[in-house]
Scaffold this active site. Structure first.
Site, PDB file in Angstrom:
ATOM      1  CG  HIS A  21       7.966  26.124 -59.216  1.00 14.07           C
ATOM      2  ND1 HIS A  21       8.064  27.416 -58.748  1.00 14.07           N
ATOM      3  CD2 HIS A  21       6.657  25.904 -59.441  1.00 14.07           C
ATOM      4  CE1 HIS A  21       6.850  27.958 -58.693  1.00 14.07           C
ATOM      5  NE2 HIS A  21       5.979  27.057 -59.097  1.00 14.07           N
ATOM      6  CG  ASP A  67       9.419  31.342 -57.739  1.00 15.79           C
ATOM      7  OD1 ASP A  67       9.139  30.345 -58.432  1.00 15.79           O
ATOM      8  OD2 ASP A  67      10.506  31.474 -57.130  1.00 15.79           O
ATOM      9  CG  HIS A  87      14.100  32.032 -58.340  1.00 14.84           C
ATOM     10  ND1 HIS A  87      13.788  31.343 -57.182  1.00 14.84           N
ATOM     11  CD2 HIS A  87      15.394  32.387 -58.225  1.00 14.84           C
ATOM     12  CE1 HIS A  87      14.860  31.279 -56.401  1.00 14.84           C
ATOM     13  NE2 HIS A  87      15.860  31.901 -57.008  1.00 14.84           N
ATOM     14  CG  ASP A 101      10.557  29.361 -61.438  1.00 14.07           C
ATOM     15  OD1 ASP A 101       9.845  28.703 -60.651  1.00 14.07           O
ATOM     16  OD2 ASP A 101      11.652  29.850 -61.120  1.00 14.07           O
ATOM     17  CG  HIS A 124      14.142  24.211 -60.345  1.00 20.38           C
ATOM     18  ND1 HIS A 124      14.294  24.383 -58.992  1.00 20.38           N
ATOM     19  CD2 HIS A 124      15.302  24.608 -60.919  1.00 20.38           C
ATOM     20  CE1 HIS A 124      15.515  24.869 -58.761  1.00 20.38           C
ATOM     21  NE2 HIS A 124      16.133  25.004 -59.905  1.00 20.38           N
ATOM     22  CG  ASP A 140       9.597  28.501 -55.383  1.00 25.33           C
ATOM     23  OD1 ASP A 140      10.297  28.392 -56.408  1.00 25.33           O
ATOM     24  OD2 ASP A 140       9.997  28.181 -54.248  1.00 25.33           O
ATOM     25  CG  ASP A 176      12.260  30.109 -54.040  1.00 25.01           C
ATOM     26  OD1 ASP A 176      12.865  29.330 -54.807  1.00 25.01           O
ATOM     27  OD2 ASP A 176      11.511  31.014 -54.465  1.00 25.01           O
ATOM     28  CD  GLU A 234      11.910  24.188 -56.125  1.00 25.91           C
ATOM     29  OE1 GLU A 234      12.815  23.708 -55.407  1.00 25.91           O
ATOM     30  OE2 GLU A 234      11.913  24.093 -57.361  1.00 25.91           O
TER      31      GLU A 234
HETATM   32  N1  LIG Z   1      16.923  31.230 -62.531  1.00 29.55           N
HETATM   33  C1  LIG Z   1      17.665  30.116 -62.013  1.00 29.55           C
HETATM   34  C2  LIG Z   1      17.035  29.672 -60.666  1.00 29.55           C
HETATM   35  C3  LIG Z   1      15.724  28.934 -60.846  1.00 29.55           C
HETATM   36  C4  LIG Z   1      15.017  28.675 -59.510  1.00 29.55           C
HETATM   37  C5  LIG Z   1      13.834  27.770 -59.692  1.00 29.55           C
HETATM   38  B1  LIG Z   1      12.719  27.866 -58.572  1.00 29.55           B
HETATM   39  O1  LIG Z   1      12.124  29.184 -58.599  1.00 29.55           O
HETATM   40  O2  LIG Z   1      11.676  26.938 -58.840  1.00 29.55           O
HETATM   41  O3  LIG Z   1      13.272  27.660 -57.265  1.00 29.55           O
HETATM   42  C6  LIG Z   1      19.132  30.497 -61.875  1.00 29.55           C
HETATM   43  C7  LIG Z   1      19.399  31.467 -60.782  1.00 29.55           C
HETATM   44  N2  LIG Z   1      20.678  32.190 -60.888  1.00 29.55           N
HETATM   45  C8  LIG Z   1      21.698  31.508 -61.719  1.00 29.55           C
HETATM   46  C9  LIG Z   1      23.008  32.320 -61.746  1.00 29.55           C
HETATM   47  C10 LIG Z   1      23.504  32.614 -60.350  1.00 29.55           C
HETATM   48  C11 LIG Z   1      22.422  33.240 -59.497  1.00 29.55           C
HETATM   49  C12 LIG Z   1      21.182  32.379 -59.514  1.00 29.55           C
HETATM   50  C13 LIG Z   1      17.667  28.981 -62.988  1.00 29.55           C
HETATM   51  O4  LIG Z   1      18.309  27.980 -62.695  1.00 29.55           O
HETATM   52  O5  LIG Z   1      17.040  29.143 -64.061  1.00 29.55           O
HETATM   53 MN   LIG Z   2      12.069  30.049 -56.592  1.00 27.55          MN
HETATM   54 MN   LIG Z   3       9.967  28.433 -58.555  1.00 29.85          MN
END
Ligand SMILES: N[C@](CCCC[B-](O)(O)O)(CCN1CCCCC1)C(=O)O
Ligand SMILES: [Mn+2]
Ligand SMILES: [Mn+2]
Length: 305
Positions: free
Chosen positions: A96, A119, A121, A123, A136, A227, A229, A272
């Site tokens: 992403h 999503d 998340h 992001d 991402h 996304d 997911d 993703e």
């Molecule tokens: N918010 C997260 C996940 C990002 C997913 C990106 B996507 O939407 O493109 O797939 C971190 C998520 N979080 C971190 C602590 C433990 C639980 C998960 C991050 O790494 O910033």
């Molecule tokens: Mn995501």
């Molecule tokens: Mn995403």
């Protein structure tokens, strides 16, 4: 509908190998033929070629900044070309982080954009708030005007100019938002429909209220960044950051059918899909077929036939 497809086989916005294979598994599931089968004119621009960057050391916690910045410049130029050629753009990811280039390139042609981000998340971590340093999880922070003072200078990112306003962003499907992201969403007053709202309102009401929000003044072209997911892992298992309690297949498709009928869909990201995250071969095909169905829904496929 006239559709321009770009493959973006890129994985460096996150640590899991395999998401660079997303574009080809989605094509292998018959995307072009099925779009043509429902009356679309399709031009497949092929896969972008992303050059390596040596010694791409982290900056602070941010991983692979140089190769991500370089890749997104390529994506931005490619999306701009597809839009200039008059198509609705479909960018197949890849992770992403590619939304930085996709939205930037789209905004270069259509300065007044609304962004629908589907999503699990948000992001929207900045390089300084990200808990993982994976880009991402950060793309929106580089694109939103109101966050530009929060973004440090990073090599190969200087070409990026914020191009969307917080009021023109809406989220659907959120269920794994980091504390800092939550603060940013609240502070900027960004409209969100988490899975709680999807459960409480139902997807039809979510879509109605979403459109009321983004069309509150003038109608702007829509950039849909999808996304996979966002969907429940039982529906899209081959993805890198699965989170239980996601959208059903029907809800995921309804979003695309609803946005299609607005007539305002101007660019779409489908990102993703990671075949190497599947436990079994059939999970790859299943996820790829769902990704194809999402795109078909954006271009007029309706379930009534
Ligand atoms: N918010 C997260 C996940 C990002 C997913 C990106 B996507 O939407 O493109 O797939 C971190 C998520 N979080 C971190 C602590 C433990 C639980 C998960 C991050 O790494 O910033
Ligand atoms: Mn995501
Ligand atoms: Mn995403």
């Amino acid at each position: 509908h006239s559709v321009g497809i770009i493959g973006a086989p890129f994985s460096k916005g996150q640590p899991r190998d395999g998401v660079q294979l997303g574009p080809d598994v989605i094509r292998e599931a018959g995307l072009v033929k099925k779009l043509e089968g429902q009356g679309c004119v399709v031009k497949d621009y092929g896969n972008l070629i992303f050059e390596e960057v040596s010694n791409d050391e982290p900056i602070g916690r941010t991983k692979q900044p140089r190769v991500v910045g370089l890749a997104n410049k390529k994506v931005a130029d490619a999306v701009q070309r597809v839009k200039t050629d008059g198509h609705t753009c479909v960018m197949l990811g890849g992770d992403h982080s590619l939304a930085v280039g996709s939205i930037h390139g789209h905004a270069a042609c259509r300065p007044e954009l609304s962004v629908v981000w589907v999503d699990a998340h948000a992001d929207i971590n900045t390089p300084l708030t990200s808990p993982t340093g994976n880009i991402h999880g950060q793309p929106m922070s580089y694109l939103i005007h109101e966050l530009c003072t929060k973004i440090p200078v990073m090599p190969n990112f200087s070409w990026i100019k914020p191009c969307i306003a917080a009021k023109d962003v809406v989220y659907i499907g959120l269920r794994d938002v980091d504390p800092e992201e939550h603060y940013i969403l609240k502070h900027l007053g960004i409209k969100t429909f988490s899975m709680t709202e999807v459960d409480g309102l139902g997807i039809a009401k979510v879509m109605e209220q979403m459109c009321d929000h983004i069309f509150s003044k003038i109608k702007k072209p829509i950039h849909l960044s999808y996304d996979v997911d966002a969907l429940d892992p039982s529906v899209a298992p081959a993805t890198g950051t699965p989170v239980i309690g996601g959208l059903t297949y029907r809800e995921g498709i309804y979003i695309t059918e609803y946005l299609c009928q607005t007539g305002l869909l101007s660019a779409i990201d489908v990102v993703e899909v990671n075949p190497k995250q599947a436990k079994r071969e059939e999970e790859v095909h299943f996820t790829a077929n769902v990704a194809v169905d999402l795109v078909l829904g954006c271009f007029g496929r309706v379930r009534e036939g």
